[in-house]
Motif scaffolding. Structure first.
Motif, PDB file in Angstrom:
ATOM      1  N   LYS A  48     -19.811  26.373 -20.850  1.00  0.00           N
ATOM      2  CA  LYS A  48     -20.699  25.515 -19.636  1.00  0.00           C
ATOM      3  C   LYS A  48     -21.769  25.138 -19.330  1.00  0.00           C
ATOM      4  O   LYS A  48     -22.540  24.305 -19.209  1.00  0.00           O
ATOM      5  N   THR A  49     -22.134  26.845 -18.413  1.00  0.00           N
ATOM      6  CA  THR A  49     -24.051  26.859 -18.465  1.00  0.00           C
ATOM      7  C   THR A  49     -24.605  26.088 -19.397  1.00  0.00           C
ATOM      8  O   THR A  49     -25.676  26.178 -19.157  1.00  0.00           O
ATOM      9  N   ASP A  50     -24.694  26.536 -20.545  1.00  0.00           N
ATOM     10  CA  ASP A  50     -25.204  26.108 -21.360  1.00  0.00           C
ATOM     11  C   ASP A  50     -25.190  25.163 -22.506  1.00  0.00           C
ATOM     12  O   ASP A  50     -25.055  25.626 -23.673  1.00  0.00           O
ATOM     13  N   GLN A  51     -24.707  23.931 -22.161  1.00  0.00           N
ATOM     14  CA  GLN A  51     -24.839  22.666 -22.958  1.00  0.00           C
ATOM     15  C   GLN A  51     -23.727  23.114 -23.973  1.00  0.00           C
ATOM     16  O   GLN A  51     -24.343  22.998 -25.516  1.00  0.00           O
ATOM     17  N   LEU A  55     -27.012  31.580 -13.730  1.00  0.00           N
ATOM     18  CA  LEU A  55     -26.470  30.720 -13.897  1.00  0.00           C
ATOM     19  C   LEU A  55     -27.913  29.632 -13.647  1.00  0.00           C
ATOM     20  O   LEU A  55     -27.992  28.527 -13.337  1.00  0.00           O
ATOM     21  N   ARG A  69     -31.623  28.775 -14.754  1.00  0.00           N
ATOM     22  CA  ARG A  69     -31.851  29.053 -16.400  1.00  0.00           C
ATOM     23  C   ARG A  69     -32.983  27.644 -16.592  1.00  0.00           C
ATOM     24  O   ARG A  69     -33.240  27.182 -15.532  1.00  0.00           O
ATOM     25  N   THR A  74     -33.179  24.765 -13.181  1.00  0.00           N
ATOM     26  CA  THR A  74     -32.260  24.565 -12.715  1.00  0.00           C
ATOM     27  C   THR A  74     -30.366  25.414 -12.699  1.00  0.00           C
ATOM     28  O   THR A  74     -30.488  26.305 -13.153  1.00  0.00           O
ATOM     29  N   ALA A 124     -27.769  26.257 -13.097  1.00  0.00           N
ATOM     30  CA  ALA A 124     -26.192  25.668 -14.064  1.00  0.00           C
ATOM     31  C   ALA A 124     -24.744  25.639 -12.972  1.00  0.00           C
ATOM     32  O   ALA A 124     -24.485  25.793 -12.288  1.00  0.00           O
ATOM     33  N   HIS A 125     -23.243  24.437 -13.554  1.00  0.00           N
ATOM     34  CA  HIS A 125     -22.762  24.462 -12.934  1.00  0.00           C
ATOM     35  C   HIS A 125     -22.121  25.325 -13.913  1.00  0.00           C
ATOM     36  O   HIS A 125     -21.315  25.110 -14.825  1.00  0.00           O
TER      37      HIS A 125
END
Lengths: 520, 99
Positions: free
Chosen positions: A107-110, A383, A385, A478, A480-481
């Protein structure tokens, strides 16, 4: 008839029950290869992650089931199942479970994981763009890492040098590959894999030659037989010392002790960050387990200890100084954590050189608490990024505490633990190791270690200061969630770090009990 | 012939391999030198087994060969991956990670 009877092959008994944690791990890895061959690409990720996590949990269950049984040397004397082994195996499996939660994160990287779509495609080529656009995933890493976990379970249990060598290779070879498969900054990642591989193979050749020398000395690679020959020497000791030195090179390389630490910062920086976290924690646990077994079981006789103890004490001092001083100069957070790993290897070596049951228990306590904290720290790094992957440069982390208080606070917890602030688990671990070293009569080592800790506190706190007391960058990274899996991993790591600092007695008790039981 | 001579040969091979790893620059040659070191260890195992009249040293040599073969698979994969990216297998060119 008698000639016939002599040639009859009797099947040696193999205690499959006792070996079940390793067999489950290898079984899950083998199934993973079948999944890779047979399952459609779209489903592989889900199946592989599930299989790996179930395999790890099942192996952990097997370790728990074995915990009631006593000391036993199984598989014709080549695998020792004792308290120390089971404690380390359980620790490795817990670390592996948490590590896999972070490794499987998408989920953290598209909606992509941290690994190259196809390892064989050249970075920047059309093939790479095609495979990325199609959304391919390198799901082979899950069986690879399961093989590595299997090797790690065997490494601290190995009771002869051949088994130990095979375990060393089984744990290392998959890691070499996985290090080279980062999705972003692929040149760095491939370079890390090349360096790790060449230096790792170099050091394992030393290990093997050392094993050959000890075989020549004792006529067997079994640690118990070597121990007998050390206690009652029937020949000159040249082969023993040569073997001891070369074996030491191989093992000290794996634990990342100076002067064999050169690979650590490069590999930690270049490898995909979730793998770095897993590797930093689990490899260190397995390697220290093996080191303790070789030194305490095989070479624990007083004549051998008199030789290796001063050498290892010198190595511990150099390791702490190298780790502490070079960490000060680092600007990359992954590299800084790598030097901190070297520093921590130095503390652990103090425990190993003390050779008492108390010191062994302190090492056993230190390994899981350090492993959990380092895996958490690297999980936080995943997280933060930038466009080209993680923002690992420390200057990019300025003011992170204001923009992302929760990840910054979590990292602060781990860093304060590394710095040895009271009420954290690593403080207790350090205290236990230093106390054991004092009781074993090595106050000079403890003084160096405390000075190195003071030095280390500076660079850990510098990160905390950068995060919380400087202004955020206008074009900062950014945050990441993460998915619920990574949140769980982080929560577990932070909880363990704090809880074991406030109430360490349960784990200390377990470590004490386990350390006393070493199959000799 | 005195079996100890094989041990001297093994030590020489190991030293040559170690020197090669430290001196040579091509990753493939470095890797071949590592294989030489492993084979030197094999020779030592077999010689010690012969000197003691035991078999286990010879069996260990088989294990080592299998492990070395697995290492070749992984090693060549990594070296070729690096070569395809950089068009060079020199270990000096891999210098992005330092300090």
């Amino acid at each position: 008839m008698s000639a016939l009877a002599a040639t009859t092959f009797t099947v040696p008994p193999v205690e499959f029950g006792k070996l079940s944690p390793m067999l489950i791990a290898f079984g899950a890895a083998t199934l993973g290869i079948l999944v890779e061959a047979l399952a459609p690409r779209a489903h592989r990720y889900r199946i592989q992650v599930g299989l790996a996590l179930v395999g790890i949990a099942a192996a952990f269950g097997a370790v728990l089931a074995l915990a009631k049984t006593g000391v036993e040397v199984v598989a014709q004397g080549s695998v020792a199942i004792d308290g120390t082994t089971l404690f380390l195996q359980g620790t490795i499996l817990v670390i592996a479970f948490v590590g896999f939660l972070v490794i499987a994160e998408r989920k953290t990287d598209q909606n992509q994981d941290a690994f190259a779509a196809q390892g064989a495609s050249v970075p920047g080529s059309q093939a790479e763009r095609d495979t990325t656009r199609k959304g391919w995933q390198t799901t082979e890493i899950y069986p690879l890492l399961m093989f590595s976990v299997g090797g790690m379970l065997l490494f601290p249990a190995a009771n002869d040098l051949l088994t130990m060598f095979v375990a060393l290779e089984v744990l290392s070879l998959p890691l070499y590959l996985v290090c080279g498969l980062a999705r972003h900054r692929r040149l760095l990642s491939q370079e890390a894999a090349l360096k790790y591989f060449l230096l790792g193979a170099f050091s394992s050749a030393f290990f093997l030659y050392g094993a050959a020398m000890l075989y020549g000395y004792a006529g067997s690679v079994n640690l118990a037989v070597i121990a007998q020959h050390v206690a009652h020497p029937d020949a000159g000791s040249t082969l023993l010392y040569a073997g001891l030195a070369m074996l030491g090179v191989g093992l000290l390389f794996k634990v990342g002790a100076a002067p064999f630490h050169m690979w650590t910062p490069d590999v930690y920086q270049g490898a995909p960050t979730p793998v770095t976290g897993f590797m930093a924690a689990a490899t260190k646990i397995a390697a220290f387990g093996a080191l303790v077994r070789v030194l305490d079981v095989g070479l624990g006789g007083s004549s051998a200890v008199a030789v290796w103890r001063p050498v290892l004490q010198a190595v511990a001092v150099i390791t702490m100084l190298v780790g502490g001083i070079l960490a000060l100069t680092q600007r990359d957070i992954k590299r800084m954590l790598a030097y901190s790993a070297i520093l921590n290897a130095g503390y652990l070596l103090i425990g190993v050189t003390s050779t008492t049951a108390q010191a062994r228990a302190a090492v056993l306590f230190y390994l899981p608490v350090y492993g959990v904290a380092i895996i958490g720290a690297f999980a936080v790094v995943t997280l933060v990024r930038d466009a080209g992957g993680e923002a690992t440069d420390l200057s990019r982390w300025a003011g992170l505490g204001k923009r992302a208080p929760i990840p910054a606070a979590l990292l602060a917890v781990f860093l304060l633990a590394f710095a040895g602030i009271p009420f954290t688990s690593i403080f207790i671990g350090k205290f236990a190791i230093f106390q054991a070293a004092l009781n074993a009569g090595a106050p000079a080592l403890v003084i160096v270690a405390v000075l190195a800790s003071a030095l280390a506190a500076f660079f850990y706190l510098r990160v905390v200061v950068v995060m919380f007391f400087s202004d955020p960058l206008p074009d900062g990274p950014t945050i990441a969630h993460p998915s619920i899996a990574v949140k769980t991993a982080l929560a577990v790591a932070a909880f363990a770090t704090v809880a074991l600092g406030i109430a360490p007695s349960l784990l200390l008790h377990l470590a004490n009990n386990s350390a006393g039981i070493l199959a000799k | 012939m005195n079996p100890a001579n094989y041990l001297y040969l093994s030590a020489i091979l190991f030293t040559l391999g170690a020197l090669g790893v430290l001196i040579r620059r091509n990753a493939i040659v470095v890797f071949m030198c590592i294989e030489l070191m492993l084979n030197a260890a094999n020779l030592a195992f077999v010689t010690f087994a012969r000197m003691r009249g035991a078999l286990d040293g010879q069996i260990i040599a088989f294990f080592t060969m299998v492990v070395a073969a697995a290492e070749v698979v992984v090693g060549l994969a990594i070296i070729i991956m690096v070569f395809r990216t950089r068009r060079s297998a020199s270990v000096d060119d891999a210098n992005l990670l330092k300090y």
